[in-house]
Design a protein around this motif. Structure first.
Motif, short mmCIF file in Angstrom:
data_model
loop_
_atom_site.label_atom_id
_atom_site.label_comp_id
_atom_site.label_asym_id
_atom_site.label_seq_id
_atom_site.Cartn_x
_atom_site.Cartn_y
_atom_site.Cartn_z
N PRO A 114 0.80 -1.22 0.00
CA PRO A 114 0.00 0.00 0.00
C PRO A 114 0.84 1.28 0.00
O PRO A 114 0.33 2.37 -0.12
CB PRO A 114 -0.81 -0.11 1.29
N PHE A 115 2.17 1.13 0.15
CA PHE A 115 3.10 2.25 0.04
C PHE A 115 4.44 1.69 -0.40
O PHE A 115 4.66 0.48 -0.35
CB PHE A 115 3.22 3.03 1.36
N VAL A 116 5.33 2.55 -0.83
CA VAL A 116 6.63 2.09 -1.32
C VAL A 116 7.53 1.76 -0.13
O VAL A 116 7.78 2.61 0.73
CB VAL A 116 7.29 3.17 -2.21
N ALA A 119 11.71 -1.20 5.61
CA ALA A 119 12.36 0.09 5.41
C ALA A 119 11.48 0.89 4.46
O ALA A 119 11.15 0.40 3.36
CB ALA A 119 13.76 -0.08 4.83
N ILE A 120 11.07 2.06 4.88
CA ILE A 120 10.23 2.92 4.04
C ILE A 120 11.10 3.57 2.99
O ILE A 120 12.10 4.22 3.31
CB ILE A 120 9.53 4.01 4.90
N ASP A 121 10.75 3.37 1.72
CA ASP A 121 11.49 3.99 0.62
C ASP A 121 10.91 5.37 0.34
O ASP A 121 9.70 5.54 0.32
CB ASP A 121 11.38 3.14 -0.65
#
Length: 99
Positions: free
Chosen positions: A76-78, A96-98
């Motif tokens: 749902p998010f990168v 890890a949030i990109d």
């Protein structure tokens, strides 16, 4: 569980404070965990960047825990993740949030 944990591989840099509170329920009939039942789906821990994921992958390899390797996703998010399971087959992941 409540306590201070030294940074893995870099104890001189500080520590993390971890608080996890599992609960016992009287209705429990010793059934095995099943992630499709209502309740705990999985536990996700955030790490900083690819270096954090690589450190987890190396550590999991060292202790011979099977894992997905670093996987990138856009929904749902990168983010990038490593997925593995504990001894009770509960899904665990580091993310890890990109940006």
């Amino acid at each position: 569980m409540d306590g201070d944990l030294p940074h893995y591989g870099r104890v001189w840099t500080g520590y993390a404070h971890l608080v996890i509170g599992p609960h016992h329920h009287e209705a429990d009939q010793d059934e095995e965990f099943d992630e499709v039942h209502t309740g705990l789906d999985h536990i996700s821990l955030r790490v900083e960047g690819r270096a954090g994921l690589e450190a987890w992958a190396n550590w999991l390899d060292c202790i011979r825990v099977s894992h997905s390797g670093i996987q990138r996703q856009t929904k749902p998010f990168v983010c990038s993740t490593i997925v593995f399971r504990d001894i009770d087959n509960i899904r665990l992941e580091v993310v890890a949030i990109d940006v």
